[in-house]
Write a protein that holds these residues in place. Structure first.
Motif, mmCIF file in Angstrom:
data_model
loop_
_atom_site.group_PDB
_atom_site.id
_atom_site.type_symbol
_atom_site.label_atom_id
_atom_site.label_comp_id
_atom_site.label_asym_id
_atom_site.label_seq_id
_atom_site.Cartn_x
_atom_site.Cartn_y
_atom_site.Cartn_z
ATOM 1 N N MET A 1 49.174 16.952 51.041
ATOM 2 C CA MET A 1 48.328 16.233 52.010
ATOM 3 C C MET A 1 47.289 15.402 51.268
ATOM 4 S SD MET A 1 46.919 15.579 55.006
ATOM 5 C CE MET A 1 47.859 16.644 56.080
ATOM 6 N N ARG A 191 35.401 20.649 63.136
ATOM 7 C CA ARG A 191 36.588 21.063 63.876
ATOM 8 C C ARG A 191 37.442 19.849 64.257
ATOM 9 N NH1 ARG A 191 38.340 26.190 66.366
ATOM 10 N NH2 ARG A 191 39.967 25.508 67.804
ATOM 11 N N GLU A 194 39.151 18.629 61.243
ATOM 12 C CA GLU A 194 40.211 19.588 60.930
ATOM 13 C C GLU A 194 41.433 19.339 61.828
ATOM 14 O OE1 GLU A 194 38.435 23.415 61.065
ATOM 15 O OE2 GLU A 194 39.968 24.315 59.757
ATOM 16 N N ASN A 195 41.176 19.084 63.110
ATOM 17 C CA ASN A 195 42.271 18.776 64.034
ATOM 18 C C ASN A 195 43.015 17.518 63.591
ATOM 19 O OD1 ASN A 195 41.666 20.966 65.620
ATOM 20 N ND2 ASN A 195 40.516 19.807 67.161
ATOM 21 N N VAL A 197 43.224 16.409 60.471
ATOM 22 C CA VAL A 197 43.957 16.755 59.241
ATOM 23 C C VAL A 197 45.260 17.479 59.592
ATOM 24 C CG1 VAL A 197 43.861 18.196 57.159
ATOM 25 C CG2 VAL A 197 41.880 16.812 57.815
ATOM 26 N N LYS A 198 45.222 18.271 60.661
ATOM 27 C CA LYS A 198 46.400 19.078 61.038
ATOM 28 C C LYS A 198 47.455 18.301 61.824
ATOM 29 C CE LYS A 198 44.083 23.549 61.580
ATOM 30 N NZ LYS A 198 43.388 24.158 62.723
#
Lengths: 199, 220
Positions: A1, A191, A194-195, A197-198
């Motif tokens: 990633m 958060r 992070e969402n 990135v996911k």
């Protein structure tokens, strides 16, 4: 990633990179087209003035590059505004990824509560609609700094009320954008990043 | 550095790191320290003290500061506000004003941490700073600072009615009620305090739930 943060004549890139470091994500700050195209995800940050930044993007052919990206792209603040069709800031046509338009906040008249422009500070995001957000984020507070806003439209993915209800996030296909600064929005902002990135 | 991270985790909305003796002693804020703090906090971060040139601000921007605060240097050279705003955007430029009350609505602007009075008056200087491109005003009343009897609410409300940019109130916080007053009577957009938090007289989470109960719109 690997995340590419697009480098151009804008401030606050450091804040975005520190936020990714805190999440333990590998990133590169770059203006190199090949490096941007090859990245798993792209962040298009921004603090600055719309028309001069559009001019810079065109001179460096970053405008053509950004609209053709296929991986998830996250525009932040001015980055989001530049992804829209047109901005009243310097009356400039922008990248046109989103059809929504960017307008200047008008102070209410009369203004008994002394509402200020820029909209600077923490405000709630509601009516959340994209994969950037999960249910726990509905109504949470995030950090804003802006004098121009994106009107509500077909791609509105979050709504915030300041003077009027406007788009505090947008989503269309692989393009995501937030008017607020997730990199400066505490645990809620972490958060959201992070969402992204996911995805 | 630990304190910065602690305040961020406790729900502080912004962090200001002001080296208030920097101008007086003629030294520069430590850029490396700013960088270490910026790495560890996820809320807006303003740095002030000893910033008198564009290159000072640029070094702090590159170290991760979201905003800079200029005070004495802007009084000496008001054009600095224009230059900072043109180069980095208004959102990056906080103009800090330390003022002492004279009489009625007359306040004298002071520099070097309140030590030296100037020719400038509070309300006209705040307006000029806005016109030159300041993004926010940080107003500290030297009469209220350290006294812990509440903020200079009357002057704050007057300033708020005259300016269209946000105003951060500083000086005088001694109780939770003082914060409620500064947002209601003082019409301030933000309230700043240092010692009452440092010495744990008021805990940030308690203060914010109190304000929410009192009808002030705050992030919990």
């Amino acid at each position: 990633m690997k995340i590419a943060i697009i480098k151009y004549n804008a401030g606050n890139i450091r804040s975005v990179s520190f936020a990714l470091e805190r999440l333990g994500v590998e990133y590169v700050i770059t203006a190199d087209p090949q490096e941007i195209i090859n990245a798993d995800k792209v962040i298009f940050p921004g603090v600055g003035e719309a028309s001069s930044t559009m001019k810079y993007l065109k001179e460096h052919h970053l405008d053509e590059l950004i609209v053709k990206l296929k991986q998830p792209v996250l525009g932040i603040c001015l980055g989001m505004q530049l992804m829209c069709s047109h901005s009243e800031e310097g009356d400039v046509d922008c990248l046109g990824i989103f059809e929504e338009k960017v307008k200047k906040f008008d102070l209410p008249k009369p203004n008994p509560d002394f509402i200020k422009v820029p909209h600077m500070g923490w405000n709630a995001i509601t009516n959340l609609k994209s994969r950037l957000f999960d249910q726990s984020l509905e109504g949470q507070y995030v950090y804003f700094v802006h004098s121009f806003y994106v009107a509500q439209g077909a791609h509105t993915a979050a709504t915030t009320h300041y003077i009027l209800p406007y788009s505090s996030a947008l989503h269309k296909d692989n393009f995501y954008a937030t008017q607020f600064h997730p990199e400066k929005s505490g645990d809620v902002g972490s958060r959201i990043l992070e969402n992204f990135v996911k995805l | 550095m630990e304190l910065g991270a602690l305040y961020a985790s406790q729900g502080a909305d912004e962090l200001m790191f002001l080296d208030i003796t920097a101008s007086h002693e003629g030294r520069k804020t430590f850029v490396d320290l700013v960088k270490r703090i910026a790495k560890h906090i996820n809320i807006p971060f303003t740095v002030g003290g000893g910033i008198s040139e564009l290159k000072d601000a640029e070094a702090l921007l590159n170290a991760g500061a979201d905003k800079i605060s200029i005070n004495s240097s802007a009084v000496k050279n008001p054009q600095l506000i224009n230059d900072m705003a043109q180069n980095f955007g208004s959102q990056f430029v906080v103009v800090a004003i330390d003022a002492k009350h004279l009489e009625a609505d007359q306040w004298v602007v002071t520099v070097n941490g309140g030590r030296i009075p100037t020719e400038k008056r509070l309300f006209s200087w705040a307006k000029e700073a806005e016109e030159r491109g300041a993004g926010e005003i940080l107003f500290t009343s030297m009469d209220h600072d350290g006294v812990k009897q509440g903020f200079a609410n009357e002057a704050l409300a007057k300033m708020s009615s005259e300016l269209s940019i946000p105003i951060i109130a500083s000086g005088g916080a001694g109780s939770m009620a003082h914060f409620k007053d500064v947002f209601t009577a003082g019409k301030a957009d933000a309230g700043l305090a240092a010692s009452i938090f440092h010495y744990k007289e008021i805990a940030i989470p308690d203060l914010k739930s109190y304000l929410r109960q009192e009808g002030v719109n705050v992030r919990l």
